[in-house]
Design a protein around this motif. Structure first.
Motif, PDB file in Angstrom:
ATOM      1  N   GLY B 267       0.776  -1.231   0.000  1.00 53.80           N
ATOM      2  CA  GLY B 267       0.000   0.000   0.000  1.00 53.80           C
ATOM      3  C   GLY B 267       0.809   1.284   0.000  1.00 53.80           C
ATOM      4  O   GLY B 267       0.326   2.317  -0.412  1.00 53.80           O
ATOM      5  N   VAL B 268       2.024   1.225   0.522  1.00 53.14           N
ATOM      6  CA  VAL B 268       2.845   2.425   0.624  1.00 53.14           C
ATOM      7  C   VAL B 268       4.225   2.137   0.073  1.00 53.14           C
ATOM      8  O   VAL B 268       4.817   1.102   0.390  1.00 53.14           O
ATOM      9  N   GLY B 269       4.750   3.039  -0.730  1.00 58.36           N
ATOM     10  CA  GLY B 269       6.096   2.864  -1.235  1.00 58.36           C
ATOM     11  C   GLY B 269       6.342   3.718  -2.452  1.00 58.36           C
ATOM     12  O   GLY B 269       5.421   4.326  -2.984  1.00 58.36           O
ATOM     13  N   SER B 270       7.608   3.798  -2.874  1.00 63.17           N
ATOM     14  CA  SER B 270       7.901   4.565  -4.076  1.00 63.17           C
ATOM     15  C   SER B 270       9.138   4.018  -4.761  1.00 63.17           C
ATOM     16  O   SER B 270      10.013   3.433  -4.127  1.00 63.17           O
ATOM     17  N   ILE B 271       9.172   4.215  -6.073  1.00 56.69           N
ATOM     18  CA  ILE B 271      10.309   3.766  -6.867  1.00 56.69           C
ATOM     19  C   ILE B 271      11.553   4.579  -6.515  1.00 56.69           C
ATOM     20  O   ILE B 271      12.648   4.037  -6.367  1.00 56.69           O
ATOM     21  N   LEU B 272      11.340   5.886  -6.338  1.00 58.93           N
ATOM     22  CA  LEU B 272      12.462   6.753  -6.000  1.00 58.93           C
ATOM     23  C   LEU B 272      13.084   6.315  -4.670  1.00 58.93           C
ATOM     24  O   LEU B 272      14.303   6.291  -4.508  1.00 58.93           O
ATOM     25  N   GLY B 273      12.235   5.950  -3.735  1.00 62.64           N
ATOM     26  CA  GLY B 273      12.721   5.451  -2.449  1.00 62.64           C
ATOM     27  C   GLY B 273      13.598   4.225  -2.657  1.00 62.64           C
ATOM     28  O   GLY B 273      14.667   4.095  -2.056  1.00 62.64           O
ATOM     29  N   THR B 274      13.145   3.347  -3.526  1.00 61.21           N
ATOM     30  CA  THR B 274      13.912   2.135  -3.799  1.00 61.21           C
ATOM     31  C   THR B 274      15.284   2.469  -4.381  1.00 61.21           C
ATOM     32  O   THR B 274      16.289   1.857  -4.021  1.00 61.21           O
ATOM     33  N   LEU B 275      15.335   3.493  -5.268  1.00 65.69           N
ATOM     34  CA  LEU B 275      16.620   3.913  -5.822  1.00 65.69           C
ATOM     35  C   LEU B 275      17.582   4.292  -4.702  1.00 65.69           C
ATOM     36  O   LEU B 275      18.729   3.869  -4.674  1.00 65.69           O
ATOM     37  N   PHE B 276      17.049   5.059  -3.728  1.00 69.93           N
ATOM     38  CA  PHE B 276      17.900   5.448  -2.614  1.00 69.93           C
ATOM     39  C   PHE B 276      18.240   4.246  -1.740  1.00 69.93           C
ATOM     40  O   PHE B 276      19.313   4.191  -1.144  1.00 69.93           O
ATOM     41  N   GLY B 277      17.342   3.292  -1.666  1.00 70.76           N
ATOM     42  CA  GLY B 277      17.631   2.051  -0.960  1.00 70.76           C
ATOM     43  C   GLY B 277      18.847   1.371  -1.577  1.00 70.76           C
ATOM     44  O   GLY B 277      19.756   0.922  -0.880  1.00 70.76           O
ATOM     45  N   VAL B 278      18.856   1.327  -2.912  1.00 69.42           N
ATOM     46  CA  VAL B 278      20.000   0.729  -3.608  1.00 69.42           C
ATOM     47  C   VAL B 278      21.270   1.552  -3.361  1.00 69.42           C
ATOM     48  O   VAL B 278      22.345   1.008  -3.130  1.00 69.42           O
ATOM     49  N   PHE B 279      21.105   2.879  -3.406  1.00 70.99           N
ATOM     50  CA  PHE B 279      22.264   3.749  -3.142  1.00 70.99           C
ATOM     51  C   PHE B 279      22.880   3.453  -1.783  1.00 70.99           C
ATOM     52  O   PHE B 279      24.090   3.352  -1.626  1.00 70.99           O
ATOM     53  N   ILE B 280      22.018   3.326  -0.782  1.00 70.03           N
ATOM     54  CA  ILE B 280      22.520   3.070   0.573  1.00 70.03           C
ATOM     55  C   ILE B 280      23.232   1.718   0.621  1.00 70.03           C
ATOM     56  O   ILE B 280      24.334   1.589   1.161  1.00 70.03           O
ATOM     57  N   TYR B 281      22.601   0.751   0.012  1.00 70.47           N
ATOM     58  CA  TYR B 281      23.177  -0.590  -0.068  1.00 70.47           C
ATOM     59  C   TYR B 281      24.555  -0.516  -0.725  1.00 70.47           C
ATOM     60  O   TYR B 281      25.540  -1.078  -0.228  1.00 70.47           O
ATOM     61  N   GLY B 282      24.639   0.212  -1.848  1.00 67.09           N
ATOM     62  CA  GLY B 282      25.909   0.337  -2.563  1.00 67.09           C
ATOM     63  C   GLY B 282      26.946   1.103  -1.761  1.00 67.09           C
ATOM     64  O   GLY B 282      28.130   0.743  -1.734  1.00 67.09           O
ATOM     65  N   THR B 283      26.496   2.159  -1.074  1.00 65.01           N
ATOM     66  CA  THR B 283      27.421   2.984  -0.301  1.00 65.01           C
ATOM     67  C   THR B 283      28.063   2.173   0.822  1.00 65.01           C
ATOM     68  O   THR B 283      29.257   2.319   1.103  1.00 65.01           O
ATOM     69  N   ILE B 284      27.273   1.317   1.449  1.00 62.11           N
ATOM     70  CA  ILE B 284      27.825   0.481   2.510  1.00 62.11           C
ATOM     71  C   ILE B 284      28.967  -0.360   1.948  1.00 62.11           C
ATOM     72  O   ILE B 284      30.047  -0.454   2.546  1.00 62.11           O
ATOM     73  N   GLN B 285      28.726  -0.930   0.775  1.00 66.47           N
ATOM     74  CA  GLN B 285      29.775  -1.760   0.156  1.00 66.47           C
ATOM     75  C   GLN B 285      31.033  -0.944  -0.118  1.00 66.47           C
ATOM     76  O   GLN B 285      32.143  -1.366   0.196  1.00 66.47           O
ATOM     77  N   VAL B 286      30.812   0.239  -0.680  1.00 67.52           N
ATOM     78  CA  VAL B 286      31.965   1.083  -1.012  1.00 67.52           C
ATOM     79  C   VAL B 286      32.714   1.486   0.246  1.00 67.52           C
ATOM     80  O   VAL B 286      33.949   1.468   0.300  1.00 67.52           O
ATOM     81  N   LEU B 287      31.955   1.843   1.293  1.00 63.42           N
ATOM     82  CA  LEU B 287      32.576   2.235   2.553  1.00 63.42           C
ATOM     83  C   LEU B 287      33.466   1.114   3.063  1.00 63.42           C
ATOM     84  O   LEU B 287      34.592   1.348   3.531  1.00 63.42           O
ATOM     85  N   ILE B 288      32.982  -0.103   2.968  1.00 66.54           N
ATOM     86  CA  ILE B 288      33.744  -1.232   3.499  1.00 66.54           C
ATOM     87  C   ILE B 288      34.988  -1.481   2.652  1.00 66.54           C
ATOM     88  O   ILE B 288      36.064  -1.784   3.186  1.00 66.54           O
ATOM     89  N   VAL B 289      34.860  -1.280   1.342  1.00 65.23           N
ATOM     90  CA  VAL B 289      36.035  -1.404   0.472  1.00 65.23           C
ATOM     91  C   VAL B 289      37.079  -0.357   0.841  1.00 65.23           C
ATOM     92  O   VAL B 289      38.260  -0.646   0.999  1.00 65.23           O
ATOM     93  N   PHE B 290      36.602   0.887   1.026  1.00 68.23           N
ATOM     94  CA  PHE B 290      37.527   1.967   1.366  1.00 68.23           C
ATOM     95  C   PHE B 290      38.180   1.719   2.718  1.00 68.23           C
ATOM     96  O   PHE B 290      39.346   2.004   2.934  1.00 68.23           O
ATOM     97  N   GLN B 291      37.402   1.185   3.637  1.00 64.88           N
ATOM     98  CA  GLN B 291      37.920   0.943   4.982  1.00 64.88           C
ATOM     99  C   GLN B 291      39.058  -0.068   4.913  1.00 64.88           C
ATOM    100  O   GLN B 291      40.055   0.057   5.605  1.00 64.88           O
ATOM    101  N   GLY B 292      38.896  -1.078   4.073  1.00 62.69           N
ATOM    102  CA  GLY B 292      40.029  -1.941   3.762  1.00 62.69           C
ATOM    103  C   GLY B 292      40.214  -3.161   4.639  1.00 62.69           C
ATOM    104  O   GLY B 292      40.484  -4.250   4.138  1.00 62.69           O
TER     105      GLY B 292
END
Lengths: 508, 340
Positions: B267-292
């Motif tokens: 009943g509630v949700g948005s495609i744009l929200g999902t895009l940011f969901g993916v961004f957050i998911y991706g950012t976590i991965q990148v952060l962990i790569v950078f952290q090393g």
């Protein structure tokens, strides 16, 4: 109101369900520019008739005419396409969508192949303006009260080519102000040319809004009346299916007089309620139940009898007032509390809320006692059988053994098992909601005799029945309910069927 | 009485996701040298294009109150069929793409049909789909099939320059097209709005005369299409098909959708929200790569934590909403003007 052709005419509608004649040759007429109420007790066939009209059920015989043409809607959608719309008590909208969308979804205004939200919002405001409502239509529907939601449901219907509007118990969850607002809307729509079918249990509301009343009883057509030509008292009589003259104005039951004469080891006040009430369920009431009392609750369907019982047994929590058990203030906010305080409750819905059909009679009887004891203190099989057999004997439950399943019993005997279940816990107070419904005459007598017996032993009994004569025969006093409030308490000479009827008809 | 609040309470989860993303990106920028760059942001698109595509389909399904567990296996099947047709049968790339997409739609249609026709829970039907599609992968081939097709090579190595020296891959274009289509469908088409209505109250949707049955079937077909397309895009990265591709990816998709503010109850949700969901998911991965020093599995822990927090957060928001409403409407009942 001109007596032209009715917009809806249902002729000799018959509908049979397995074992029940739900409608037998019912006639119904609905005119433009009128609000029409269908009245009747439980099982009168009101909802079946509506369901036939709206395509939920198909009639077995009989015909429906819309503006003179024969129709046979086979689904609610088909009925809607014909211009017959229903707004249910439970609002059938999507709370997660905006007000405007709820009005227009499925028929959204489109522009360049996409939904034109601006036009939709503007049109929604226009439609709502017809109902004298001015709200932000872009907000989600869940943001608004039930009353507004109902108006939105009506607005959705109005936009299309509505001819007939059926309102099914629209006022049952509204407060007074909201009802008034709804009635204004209904009157406006009526004057705009709509035919409105209004279903309610509230007598006073019927007289406020309805132009014409059709009365049904037990699936039969009793009559169609203009509201002003049908005094309340007569309406009640028709709903109960008796002529006014049939109601005796004397208490005539020998047995009860004997019972009250022998009156009982007085155990004082067992339970009293002070200003007990729950919003939307029943208005605050006072009640006193003494040992040896059988207090009858009399009222029409939907008058608040069951609601009162549920409050006293803690099924619904009260939001104001107190309950005193033997003079001590006691919080009863769950059935368990109530049980511990010595209250037993037999529900009106025997099948769903009472009897466990697959369990044996013994198990059904032991249930409440075991709950009260706690799971850990298990009753030995021998003890269980002893208790069960003793109760089966004393209540005269007709069964070869306590080990038969409850499903094999007749309705009357199942009712006795329910009674036995509570008697096993040795209660002070018994609340019996419609214990005589759906059982044969002989069993009814037995149940009523049992009730009198129990009261003689000092129990306090709250007895609910929609049959006024039963209430009077059994009770020492009668509380009269109407439109979700207790309006009077009758005893002695006043306690007659016509007394009850006059009290209900007379207003507050 | 009109009160147009600046922020609609519906949009709060969306706002929170956006702020969270900016915060995480900000923290990375402060902590790690070279983290903050346009290219690093574009990499989120490049690295997760297939996930975005898959999550768009999933968002629709979840908004309707359903779930599609088959998407990970569908992606794998899509990679297998693609690589097999290209390398073993040497079909024309355009034909291959069309066939794979048709296959995704067909499987989705079939699942949707079962769900609607027999009134089965989507969870069970798509679980069956998950096993079925994964099994089919092994029927195609047990081994990895490498793709040497010229078109695929171009798609894999192609770079499209935008703004200065930054670039994106062709996959990103596909993902963005799917995103825009998803946003359009969800906001401006009858199909999209019916999906929301079904998620809000299916019974009401039926009574309001909406084409509930048809919409439900089409939903799963759409999700099947998205996961098949995601599979094709996935082969642009790996240039191969492998039966174990995308295992567990259905959960990644669900997680990003939930983080993006879509309610699992529908009943509630948005495609744009999902895009940011993916961004957050991706950012976590990148952060962990950078952290090393952290193991990449920490991504999972972080995502698990976030999903948990977001669910609780939404529930709290919801119950506060109803409380507010109660106060509000009791006040409203008096104020609602009745001109009459």
């Amino acid at each position: 109101m001109s007596e032209t052709t009715p917009i809806i005419e249902m002729r000799k509608i018959k509908k049979v369900f397995p074992g029940v004649m739900a409608l037998s040759d019912v006639d119904f007429r609905l005119f433009r520019n009128e609000v029409h109420a269908i009245m009747g007790q439980n099982g009168a066939g009101k909802s079946t008739l509506i369901k036939v009209l709206t395509g939920v059920y198909e009639q077995d015989s009989g015909e429906i005419f819309l503006e003179g043409k024969s129709i046979r809607p086979d689904s609610p959608l088909a009925a809607q396409k014909l211009g017959i719309h229903t707004v249910y008590q439970e609002v059938n909208l999507c709370l997660n969508l905006s007000v405007a969308e709820n009005i227009f979804i499925g028929k959204e205004p489109m522009k360049f192949g996409k939904i034109d939200w601006k036009a939709m919002n503007r049109k929604s405001e226009e439609v709502l303006a017809r109902l004298n409502i001015d709200i932000d239509v872009t907000k989600t529907l869940s943001y608004y009260s039930i009353a507004i939601q109902q108006m939105v449901a009506i607005a959705r219907v109005l936009d299309s080519s509505a001819k007939v509007l059926i309102l099914d118990e629209p006022t049952s969850s509204l407060d007074e102000g909201e009802v008034e607002q709804l009635f204004k809307v209904i009157k406006k729509l009526r004057d705009d040319g709509l035919a409105i079918l209004f279903i309610t249990h509230f007598l006073d509301q019927t007289y406020q809004i309805a132009d014409r009343i059709t009365v049904l009883k037990n699936g039969e057509f009793i009559g169609e009346y203009k509201t002003e030509a049908l005094p309340k008292l007569e309406l009640i009589a028709r709903m109960l299916g008796k002529e006014l003259s049939e109601f005796h104005s004397t208490t005539h039951d020998e047995e009860k007089k004997k019972a009250s004469a022998q009156a009982v080891t007085d155990t004082g006040t067992l339970m009293s309620a002070r200003n007990l009430g729950r919003q939307g369920s029943i208005a605050p009431f006072n009640l006193n139940l003494e040992g040896g009392d059988v207090l009858g609750l009399a009222g029409l369907l939907g008058s608040g009898r069951t609601e009162m019982a549920k409050l006293l047994f803690g099924i619904d929590g009260a939001d104001q007032g107190d309950i005193f058990i033997k003079g001590r203030k006691t919080a009863i906010n769950s059935p368990r509390n109530a049980m511990m305080a010595g209250i037993g409750f037999c529900s009106e819905d025997r099948k769903n809320e009472g009897i466990f059909a697959e369990l044996t009679i013994r198990e059904n009887i032991i249930l409440a006692l075991q709950t009260r004891q706690g799971v850990l203190r298990f009753l030995s099989m021998k003890k269980q059988q002893e208790i069960a057999d003793q109760l089966i004997g004393s209540l005269g439950i007709k069964t070869p053994s306590g080990e038969n399943t409850a499903s094999q019993l007749s309705g009357g005997n199942q009712q006795k098992v329910m009674l036995a279940r509570w008697l096993a816990t040795d209660p002070m107070i018994l609340i019996l909601d419609e214990p005589t419904r759906g059982i044969d005459v002989g069993a009814k007598r037995e149940i009523m005799e049992l009730i009198l017996d129990l009261s003689k032993k000092g129990l306090g009994v709250l007895f609910i029945s929609s049959e006024f004569d039963e209430v009077i025969r059994c009770s020492t006093r009668v509380a009269v309910l109407k439109d979700k409030a207790k309006i009077a308490e009758l005893s002695g000479e006043e306690m007659t069927e016509s007394g009850i009827m006059h009290t209900i008809a007379g207003g507050k | 009485m009109k009160t147009k609040s600046i922020i609609n309470s519906r949009d709060i989860p969306m706002l929170v996701v956006m702020i969270l993303f900016v915060l995480m990106f900000g923290v990375g920028s402060v902590m790690f040298r070279g983290f903050f760059s346009m290219q690093n942001f574009l990499n989120l698109f490049i690295d997760n294009a297939y996930l975005i595509i898959m999550a768009v389909g999933m968002t629709f399904v979840i908004i309707s109150g359903g779930i599609d567990l088959s998407v990970g296996s569908m992606l794998a099947l899509s990679t297998m069929v693609t690589s097999s047709l290209l390398e073993k049968s040497h079909w024309n790339p355009v034909c291959v793409i069309l066939i794979v997409l048709a296959m995704g739609v067909a499987l989705g249609l079939f699942m949707g049909y079962l769900i609607r026709k027999f009134d089965l829970p989507p969870f069970i039907v798509t679980l069956a789909g998950l096993y079925f599609a994964r099994g089919l992968c092994y029927v195609v081939s047990v081994d990895t099939i490498a793709i040497n097709d010229g078109f695929w090579q171009t798609m894999a190595h192609g770079q499209i320059n935008i703004i200065g020296n930054n670039f994106i891959s062709p996959s990103v274009i596909i993902a963005i097209v799917v995103l825009i289509a998803g946003i359009f469908i969800s906001r401006s088409t009858k199909f999209g709005r019916t999906v929301f209505a079904i998620g809000g109250n299916e019974q009401s949707a039926v009574l309001m005369g909406l084409p509930v049955a048809r919409t439900k079937v089409l939903l799963y077909a759409f999700s099947g299409f998205c996961s098949a397309l995601a599979g094709i895009v996935f082969t642009f990265y790996t240039l191969s098909g492998y039966a174990l591709d995308g295992s567990g990816m259905e959960m990644d998709a669900i997680a990003t959708v939930v983080i993006g503010g879509t309610l699992l109850t529908g009943g509630v949700g948005s495609i744009l929200g999902t895009l940011f969901g993916v961004f957050i998911y991706g950012t976590i991965q990148v952060l962990i790569v950078f952290q090393g020093t952290l193991n990449s599995w920490w991504t999972r822990i972080a995502v698990g934590f976030l999903v948990c927090v977001f669910c609780v957060f939404q529930r709290i928001l919801e119950s506060r909403g109803t409380k507010e409403k109660r106060k509000d409407t009791s006040a409203k009942a008096e104020k609602t003007p009745v001109k009459g």
